[in-house]
Design a protein around this motif. Structure first.
Motif, PDB file in Angstrom:
ATOM      1  N   GLY A   1     -39.375  82.542  24.696  1.00  0.00           N
ATOM      2  CA  GLY A   1     -40.601  82.807  23.939  1.00  0.00           C
ATOM      3  C   GLY A   1     -41.341  81.560  23.508  1.00  0.00           C
ATOM      4  N   GLY A   2     -40.787  80.371  23.749  1.00  0.00           N
ATOM      5  CA  GLY A   2     -41.458  79.128  23.404  1.00  0.00           C
ATOM      6  C   GLY A   2     -40.965  78.461  22.138  1.00  0.00           C
ATOM      7  N   PHE A   3     -40.006  79.053  21.430  1.00  0.00           N
ATOM      8  CA  PHE A   3     -39.470  78.419  20.229  1.00  0.00           C
ATOM      9  C   PHE A   3     -38.520  77.294  20.618  1.00  0.00           C
ATOM     10  CE2 PHE A   3     -40.749  82.574  18.668  1.00  0.00           C
ATOM     11  CZ  PHE A   3     -41.497  82.192  17.566  1.00  0.00           C
ATOM     12  N   VAL A   4     -38.576  76.201  19.859  1.00  0.00           N
ATOM     13  CA  VAL A   4     -37.825  74.993  20.179  1.00  0.00           C
ATOM     14  C   VAL A   4     -36.883  74.660  19.028  1.00  0.00           C
ATOM     15  CG1 VAL A   4     -38.046  72.518  20.643  1.00  0.00           C
ATOM     16  CG2 VAL A   4     -39.733  74.092  21.557  1.00  0.00           C
ATOM     17  N   PHE A   5     -35.638  74.287  19.370  1.00  0.00           N
ATOM     18  CA  PHE A   5     -34.682  73.746  18.403  1.00  0.00           C
ATOM     19  C   PHE A   5     -34.246  72.388  18.925  1.00  0.00           C
ATOM     20  CE2 PHE A   5     -30.227  73.068  17.100  1.00  0.00           C
ATOM     21  CZ  PHE A   5     -30.456  72.922  15.749  1.00  0.00           C
ATOM     22  N   GLU A   6     -34.204  71.410  18.030  1.00  0.00           N
ATOM     23  CA  GLU A   6     -33.922  70.035  18.444  1.00  0.00           C
ATOM     24  C   GLU A   6     -33.028  69.354  17.420  1.00  0.00           C
ATOM     25  OE1 GLU A   6     -37.391  67.663  19.833  1.00  0.00           O
ATOM     26  OE2 GLU A   6     -36.919  66.499  18.038  1.00  0.00           O
ATOM     27  N   VAL A   7     -32.047  68.620  17.907  1.00  0.00           N
ATOM     28  CA  VAL A   7     -31.190  67.783  17.065  1.00  0.00           C
ATOM     29  C   VAL A   7     -31.332  66.362  17.593  1.00  0.00           C
ATOM     30  CG1 VAL A   7     -28.835  67.311  16.341  1.00  0.00           C
ATOM     31  CG2 VAL A   7     -29.559  69.666  16.705  1.00  0.00           C
ATOM     32  N   ASN A   8     -31.682  65.426  16.702  1.00  0.00           N
ATOM     33  CA  ASN A   8     -31.845  64.041  17.154  1.00  0.00           C
ATOM     34  C   ASN A   8     -31.422  63.062  16.070  1.00  0.00           C
ATOM     35  OD1 ASN A   8     -34.030  64.499  15.439  1.00  0.00           O
ATOM     36  ND2 ASN A   8     -35.419  63.236  16.629  1.00  0.00           N
ATOM     37  N   GLY A   9     -31.149  61.864  16.501  1.00  0.00           N
ATOM     38  CA  GLY A   9     -30.803  60.780  15.589  1.00  0.00           C
ATOM     39  C   GLY A   9     -31.137  59.446  16.228  1.00  0.00           C
ATOM     40  N   GLY A  10     -31.440  58.462  15.388  1.00  0.00           N
ATOM     41  CA  GLY A  10     -31.775  57.149  15.917  1.00  0.00           C
ATOM     42  C   GLY A  10     -31.658  56.076  14.851  1.00  0.00           C
ATOM     43  N   ILE A  11     -31.631  54.850  15.312  1.00  0.00           N
ATOM     44  CA  ILE A  11     -31.536  53.706  14.413  1.00  0.00           C
ATOM     45  C   ILE A  11     -32.477  52.614  14.924  1.00  0.00           C
ATOM     46  CG2 ILE A  11     -29.578  52.661  15.628  1.00  0.00           C
ATOM     47  CD1 ILE A  11     -28.546  51.833  12.827  1.00  0.00           C
ATOM     48  N   GLY A  12     -33.088  51.913  13.979  1.00  0.00           N
ATOM     49  CA  GLY A  12     -34.006  50.841  14.325  1.00  0.00           C
ATOM     50  C   GLY A  12     -33.884  49.686  13.354  1.00  0.00           C
ATOM     51  N   ARG A  13     -34.574  48.604  13.664  1.00  0.00           N
ATOM     52  CA  ARG A  13     -34.531  47.400  12.822  1.00  0.00           C
ATOM     53  C   ARG A  13     -35.943  47.011  12.446  1.00  0.00           C
ATOM     54  NH1 ARG A  13     -34.749  41.982  12.288  1.00  0.00           N
ATOM     55  NH2 ARG A  13     -32.988  40.963  11.323  1.00  0.00           N
ATOM     56  N   ASN A  14     -36.154  46.780  11.137  1.00  0.00           N
ATOM     57  CA  ASN A  14     -37.437  46.267  10.665  1.00  0.00           C
ATOM     58  C   ASN A  14     -37.641  44.859  11.190  1.00  0.00           C
ATOM     59  OD1 ASN A  14     -38.570  48.398   9.181  1.00  0.00           O
ATOM     60  ND2 ASN A  14     -37.250  47.970   7.443  1.00  0.00           N
ATOM     61  N   LEU A  15     -38.849  44.549  11.601  1.00  0.00           N
ATOM     62  CA  LEU A  15     -39.127  43.256  12.226  1.00  0.00           C
ATOM     63  C   LEU A  15     -39.693  42.226  11.260  1.00  0.00           C
ATOM     64  CD1 LEU A  15     -40.762  44.594  15.502  1.00  0.00           C
ATOM     65  CD2 LEU A  15     -38.395  43.895  15.131  1.00  0.00           C
ATOM     66  N   PHE A  16     -40.311  42.662  10.167  1.00  0.00           N
ATOM     67  CA  PHE A  16     -40.955  41.748   9.226  1.00  0.00           C
ATOM     68  C   PHE A  16     -40.373  41.964   7.838  1.00  0.00           C
ATOM     69  CE2 PHE A  16     -44.030  43.348  12.382  1.00  0.00           C
ATOM     70  CZ  PHE A  16     -44.153  42.195  13.146  1.00  0.00           C
ATOM     71  N   ASN A  17     -40.649  41.097   6.904  1.00  0.00           N
ATOM     72  CA  ASN A  17     -40.237  41.227   5.499  1.00  0.00           C
ATOM     73  C   ASN A  17     -38.733  41.430   5.333  1.00  0.00           C
ATOM     74  OD1 ASN A  17     -42.968  41.100   4.641  1.00  0.00           O
ATOM     75  ND2 ASN A  17     -43.194  43.270   5.099  1.00  0.00           N
ATOM     76  N   THR A  18     -37.941  40.788   6.144  1.00  0.00           N
ATOM     77  CA  THR A  18     -36.478  40.916   6.058  1.00  0.00           C
ATOM     78  C   THR A  18     -35.820  39.555   5.817  1.00  0.00           C
ATOM     79  OG1 THR A  18     -36.281  40.671   8.449  1.00  0.00           O
ATOM     80  CG2 THR A  18     -36.416  42.914   7.584  1.00  0.00           C
ATOM     81  N   ASN A  19     -36.509  38.667   5.154  1.00  0.00           N
ATOM     82  CA  ASN A  19     -35.999  37.312   4.997  1.00  0.00           C
ATOM     83  C   ASN A  19     -35.300  37.064   3.665  1.00  0.00           C
ATOM     84  OD1 ASN A  19     -38.276  37.505   3.468  1.00  0.00           O
ATOM     85  ND2 ASN A  19     -39.360  35.785   4.419  1.00  0.00           N
ATOM     86  N   THR A  20     -35.162  38.079   2.829  1.00  0.00           N
ATOM     87  CA  THR A  20     -34.471  37.870   1.563  1.00  0.00           C
ATOM     88  C   THR A  20     -32.992  38.196   1.722  1.00  0.00           C
ATOM     89  OG1 THR A  20     -34.956  40.121   0.850  1.00  0.00           O
ATOM     90  CG2 THR A  20     -36.524  38.428   0.210  1.00  0.00           C
ATOM     91  N   GLU A  21     -32.139  37.530   0.940  1.00  0.00           N
ATOM     92  CA  GLU A  21     -30.692  37.702   1.075  1.00  0.00           C
ATOM     93  C   GLU A  21     -30.217  39.074   0.620  1.00  0.00           C
ATOM     94  OE1 GLU A  21     -28.525  34.646  -0.837  1.00  0.00           O
ATOM     95  OE2 GLU A  21     -29.618  33.048   0.157  1.00  0.00           O
ATOM     96  N   ASP A  22     -30.803  39.621  -0.423  1.00  0.00           N
ATOM     97  CA  ASP A  22     -30.328  40.889  -0.967  1.00  0.00           C
ATOM     98  C   ASP A  22     -31.048  42.094  -0.375  1.00  0.00           C
ATOM     99  OD1 ASP A  22     -32.191  41.000  -4.095  1.00  0.00           O
ATOM    100  OD2 ASP A  22     -32.750  40.340  -2.111  1.00  0.00           O
ATOM    101  N   ASP A  23     -31.777  41.889   0.688  1.00  0.00           N
ATOM    102  CA  ASP A  23     -32.528  42.991   1.282  1.00  0.00           C
ATOM    103  C   ASP A  23     -31.598  43.872   2.110  1.00  0.00           C
ATOM    104  OD1 ASP A  23     -34.525  44.638   2.040  1.00  0.00           O
ATOM    105  OD2 ASP A  23     -35.532  43.198   3.347  1.00  0.00           O
ATOM    106  N   ASN A  24     -31.429  45.104   1.683  1.00  0.00           N
ATOM    107  CA  ASN A  24     -30.595  46.028   2.432  1.00  0.00           C
ATOM    108  C   ASN A  24     -31.434  47.035   3.212  1.00  0.00           C
ATOM    109  OD1 ASN A  24     -31.544  47.427   0.281  1.00  0.00           O
ATOM    110  ND2 ASN A  24     -29.571  48.162  -0.450  1.00  0.00           N
ATOM    111  N   ASN A  25     -32.712  46.774   3.381  1.00  0.00           N
ATOM    112  CA  ASN A  25     -33.599  47.665   4.118  1.00  0.00           C
ATOM    113  C   ASN A  25     -33.971  47.102   5.483  1.00  0.00           C
ATOM    114  OD1 ASN A  25     -33.736  49.572   2.025  1.00  0.00           O
ATOM    115  ND2 ASN A  25     -35.251  48.325   0.976  1.00  0.00           N
ATOM    116  N   ILE A  26     -33.056  46.369   6.097  1.00  0.00           N
ATOM    117  CA  ILE A  26     -33.315  45.822   7.424  1.00  0.00           C
ATOM    118  C   ILE A  26     -33.242  46.922   8.473  1.00  0.00           C
ATOM    119  CG2 ILE A  26     -32.445  44.243   9.177  1.00  0.00           C
ATOM    120  CD1 ILE A  26     -31.571  42.405   6.911  1.00  0.00           C
ATOM    121  N   LEU A  27     -32.259  47.813   8.355  1.00  0.00           N
ATOM    122  CA  LEU A  27     -32.087  48.911   9.308  1.00  0.00           C
ATOM    123  C   LEU A  27     -32.748  50.172   8.776  1.00  0.00           C
ATOM    124  CD1 LEU A  27     -28.369  48.458  10.362  1.00  0.00           C
ATOM    125  CD2 LEU A  27     -30.412  47.702  11.562  1.00  0.00           C
TER     126      LEU A  27
END
Length: 182
Positions: A144-170
Motif C-alpha cells: 500500500g506504500g507505507f514505509v518502515f525504516e530503522v537507521n543509525g549513523g555517526i559523524g564528526r563535527n568539522l569546526f569548533n572542536t578545538n577546545t579540550e573539554d569539548d565532548n560534542n565532536i561526534l
C-alpha cells in the motif's frame, strides 16, 4: 515439428507476459517519501524527513531535528538539518539494506566554566557546526506504500572542536521512521 513450434510459442508467450508484469510492478512505485521519526516523537522531538528515489538502488533526502519539549528531556542539541545519500542493496525498488552518507548542520549548547576571584560561573553558548558521517539501516515497504525504516549513523563535527573539554565532536543520528511513499 508442430509440437516443438507450439511449445516454443507457448514458452515465449509466458515469458512475455511475465516481463510485462515486472515492468508494471517496477513503474508502479512512487519516487517520493515523507517520514517521521516515531521514537524521537515520543521523546519530545519532531524529526520529519523527505526522500526522493533516484533509481532502484539510490536515493537522496533531507531530515530536520526540532525539539519541542525541552523540560522533559536533557539534550544539548538545539536543531539539525541533515541531507543524505543512500545506496540500497535489496531486491525491491529503493528498499532493503542501505548504506548512507550524510552531512549535518547542527547547533549544540556548549557549557563552559569561567573562574573569577574564587567564583566559578557556568555559561551557555550555542555552537553551530557542520558534520560529515555515514550510517546504515534497513527499509521495508508494504504493497500500500507505507514505509518502515530503522537507521543509525555517526559523524564528526568539522569546526569548533578545538577546545579540550569539548565532548560534542561526534554526532549521531538514529531512528525508527514511519512514512508513506507516493
Amino acid at each position: 515439428m508442430k509440437n516443438c513450434l507450439f511449445g516454443f510459442l507457448m514458452l515465449f508467450t509466458v515469458m512475455a507476459s511475465q516481463a510485462q508484469n515486472d515492468t508494471i510492478k517496477r513503474n508502479n512505485f512512487g519516487k517520493n517519501e515523507i517520514k517521521i521519526n516515531s521514537f524521537f516523537l515520543l521523546l519530545g522531538v519532531f524529526e520529519p524527513s523527505y526522500e526522493r528515489n533516484l533509481s532502484e538502488q539510490s536515493s537522496v533526502g533531507v531530515s530536520a531535528f526540532i525539539p519541542f519539549d525541552r523540560e522533559n528531556i536533557d539534550m544539548d542539541i538545539n536543531y539539525y538539518i541533515s541531507p543524505y545519500y543512500r545506496i540500497f542493496f535489496g531486491e525491491k525498488y529503493a528498499a532493503g539494506f542501505f548504506l548512507e552518507g550524510f552531512g549535518m548542520l547542527n547547533s549544540i549548547d556548549h557549557q563552559y566554566y569561567v573562574n573569577r576571584n574564587n567564583y566559578t560561573e557556568i555559561k551557555d553558548n550555542a555552537v553551530t557546526d557542520f558534520a560529515l558521517g555515514f550510517g546504515l539501516g534497513g527499509k521495508w515497504m508494504t504493497s500500500g506504500g507505507f514505509v518502515f525504516e530503522v537507521n543509525g549513523g555517526i559523524g564528526r563535527n568539522l569546526f569548533n572542536t578545538n577546545t579540550e573539554d569539548d565532548n560534542n565532536i561526534l554526532v549521531g543520528k538514529f531512528g525508527f521512521n514511519l512514512g508513506y511513499r507516493f
